[in-house]
Design a protein around this motif. Structure first.
Motif, PDB file in Angstrom:
ATOM      1  N   UNK A  26      13.494   1.485 -13.258  1.00 30.95           N
ATOM      2  CA  UNK A  26      13.025   0.902 -11.993  1.00 30.95           C
ATOM      3  C   UNK A  26      11.702   0.164 -12.182  1.00 30.95           C
ATOM      4  N   UNK A  27      10.801   0.755 -12.943  1.00 34.17           N
ATOM      5  CA  UNK A  27       9.506   0.121 -13.187  1.00 34.17           C
ATOM      6  C   UNK A  27       9.684  -1.219 -13.899  1.00 34.17           C
ATOM      7  N   UNK A  28      10.638  -1.286 -14.818  1.00 29.25           N
ATOM      8  CA  UNK A  28      10.908  -2.540 -15.530  1.00 29.25           C
ATOM      9  C   UNK A  28      11.478  -3.596 -14.587  1.00 29.25           C
ATOM     10  N   UNK A  29      12.312  -3.179 -13.643  1.00 28.70           N
ATOM     11  CA  UNK A  29      12.852  -4.129 -12.661  1.00 28.70           C
ATOM     12  C   UNK A  29      11.740  -4.650 -11.746  1.00 28.70           C
ATOM     13  N   UNK A  30      10.836  -3.764 -11.375  1.00 29.26           N
ATOM     14  CA  UNK A  30       9.702  -4.189 -10.544  1.00 29.26           C
ATOM     15  C   UNK A  30       8.816  -5.155 -11.327  1.00 29.26           C
ATOM     16  N   UNK A  31       8.572  -4.855 -12.592  1.00 34.13           N
ATOM     17  CA  UNK A  31       7.778  -5.743 -13.449  1.00 34.13           C
ATOM     18  C   UNK A  31       8.426  -7.115 -13.552  1.00 34.13           C
ATOM     19  N   UNK A  82       0.828  -1.206   0.000  1.00 36.87           N
ATOM     20  CA  UNK A  82       0.000   0.000   0.000  1.00 36.87           C
ATOM     21  C   UNK A  82       0.865   1.261   0.000  1.00 36.87           C
ATOM     22  N   UNK A  83       1.932   1.244   0.805  1.00 37.68           N
ATOM     23  CA  UNK A  83       2.805   2.416   0.891  1.00 37.68           C
ATOM     24  C   UNK A  83       3.517   2.660  -0.432  1.00 37.68           C
ATOM     25  N   UNK A  84       4.097   1.597  -0.992  1.00 37.42           N
ATOM     26  CA  UNK A  84       4.812   1.737  -2.252  1.00 37.42           C
ATOM     27  C   UNK A  84       3.908   2.115  -3.407  1.00 37.42           C
ATOM     28  N   UNK A  85       2.742   1.490  -3.490  1.00 36.29           N
ATOM     29  CA  UNK A  85       1.823   1.769  -4.592  1.00 36.29           C
ATOM     30  C   UNK A  85       1.238   3.178  -4.505  1.00 36.29           C
ATOM     31  N   UNK A  86       1.022   3.674  -3.294  1.00 36.03           N
ATOM     32  CA  UNK A  86       0.500   5.034  -3.145  1.00 36.03           C
ATOM     33  C   UNK A  86       1.456   6.046  -3.792  1.00 36.03           C
ATOM     34  N   UNK A  87       2.742   5.871  -3.555  1.00 35.98           N
ATOM     35  CA  UNK A  87       3.720   6.786  -4.160  1.00 35.98           C
ATOM     36  C   UNK A  87       3.934   6.479  -5.640  1.00 35.98           C
ATOM     37  N   UNK A  88       3.803   5.208  -6.036  1.00 38.26           N
ATOM     38  CA  UNK A  88       3.973   4.851  -7.449  1.00 38.26           C
ATOM     39  C   UNK A  88       2.860   5.443  -8.318  1.00 38.26           C
ATOM     40  N   UNK A  91       8.560   5.371  -4.588  1.00 42.32           N
ATOM     41  CA  UNK A  91       7.652   4.246  -4.411  1.00 42.32           C
ATOM     42  C   UNK A  91       8.161   2.988  -5.091  1.00 42.32           C
ATOM     43  N   UNK A  92       8.701   3.124  -6.300  1.00 37.25           N
ATOM     44  CA  UNK A  92       9.219   1.968  -7.031  1.00 37.25           C
ATOM     45  C   UNK A  92      10.424   1.351  -6.321  1.00 37.25           C
ATOM     46  N   UNK A  93      11.289   2.199  -5.779  1.00 43.07           N
ATOM     47  CA  UNK A  93      12.433   1.682  -5.026  1.00 43.07           C
ATOM     48  C   UNK A  93      11.976   0.914  -3.795  1.00 43.07           C
ATOM     49  N   UNK A  94      10.952   1.419  -3.148  1.00 35.61           N
ATOM     50  CA  UNK A  94      10.408   0.741  -1.974  1.00 35.61           C
ATOM     51  C   UNK A  94       9.824  -0.624  -2.354  1.00 35.61           C
TER      52      UNK A  94
END
Length: 294
Positions: free
Chosen positions: A136-141, A45-51, A62-65
């Motif tokens: 970062x978004x690609x790494x999260x994906x 929830x915390x990470x997605x709120x900032x993402x 947010x993505x780093x989190x």
């Protein structure tokens, strides 16, 4: 956020070994699972709120989190299962947020309506994604698809292959390297994404990069690793999708390089992960040298 062990688990360990079926142990396990699930949902929830934020620097945070959280999740099967369960809850799903914000197409961010100029309502402005944010978004994906295979279905619903192939052909080296890793992750055991990759002429796009001697060597090596992993995964397949991958590689890279890739793609299936990674780097270097001699 890193998932930490509860303070009571070490205290009750001797008792747990002596009485594996005791009510106290069952209570501890229940409390531990509830605690882990709360931490998983809180981190998401915390990470997605900032993402979802309007400003890129907040989305990056947010993505780093989330990425740090995924690395922590990968350390145990229990936390992986909890993460997979969380992805069945729409408001906690990570992949849709990535494509709605950080990986959003540039055309979708263009202002097409000037009506706000003639009204008193303020216009909501979202800053465009920076290079670091996209990478970062690609790494999260990549992490989501590796930990939770069903995330590949969510990625397909957001036309992930089309978006990633656009990144591969238009963005910088940082994003291109992360894009190749993400492509492998979303295509593993996903026939729909593999079909999209074929439709986008994916092999040709990768071949253009690996043949271009003006492209940074590290990126060309990454392309070699991508081809080795992809062909190793679909080798011997006689049915769609990816049925024509060998013919495509031969057409774009030549017979000699294609033969080397096919043979090298079976590198050390019995090796441990670290040895396999080393073998992958070595074989990618050989592929690159073969292409340069072509």
């Amino acid at each position: 956020m890193y998932l930490k062990k509860p303070f009571w688990s070490d205290t009750l360990k001797p008792e747990a070994e002596a009485e594996p079926q005791s009510p106290v142990l069952e209570l501890v396990k229940s409390l531990d699972k509830q605690r882990l699930y709360r931490e998983v949902t809180l981190a998401l929830r915390t990470g997605l709120r900032e993402a979802r934020a309007e400003f890129s620097f907040l989305r990056i945070r947010g993505l780093r989190s989330i990425l740090k959280f995924l690395r922590s999740v990968a350390e145990s099967d229990e936390t992986i299962n909890l993460f997979c369960h969380s992805q069945s809850i729409p408001e906690l799903q990570v992949v849709p947020v990535l494509f709605q914000h950080s990986l959003k197409e540039v055309e979708d961010q263009a202002v097409t309506n000037l009506g706000h100029i003639f009204t008193v309502d303020p216009m909501k402005i979202t800053s465009p994604s920076t290079d670091d944010e996209v990478a970062l978004a690609l790494r999260v994906l990549e992490g989501c698809c590796l930990l939770h295979p069903e995330s590949t279905i969510l990625a397909h619903q957001h036309k992930a292959i089309t978006v990633l192939m656009n990144i591969l052909s238009t963005r910088g080296v940082l994003e291109q390297g992360a894009c190749l890793d993400a492509l492998i992750a979303i295509m593993l055991d996903s026939s729909s994404n593999q079909m999209d990759f074929e439709a986008c002429n994916g092999i040709e796009e990768v071949a253009i990069l690996i043949r271009d001697k003006q492209v940074e060597e590290n990126l060309r090596l990454k392309c070699g690793e991508f081809l080795l992993l992809l062909i190793g995964h679909v080798n011997g397949r006689e049915t769609p999708p990816m049925m024509t991958i060998h013919e495509d590689v031969r057409r774009f890279l030549g017979e000699k390089s294609a033969s080397l890739i096919w043979a090298a793609s079976q590198f050390g299936s019995t090796l441990d992960p670290e040895q396999r990674l080393t073998a992958l780097h070595i074989q990618a270097r050989r592929v690159l040298e073969s292409i340069d001699l072509y």
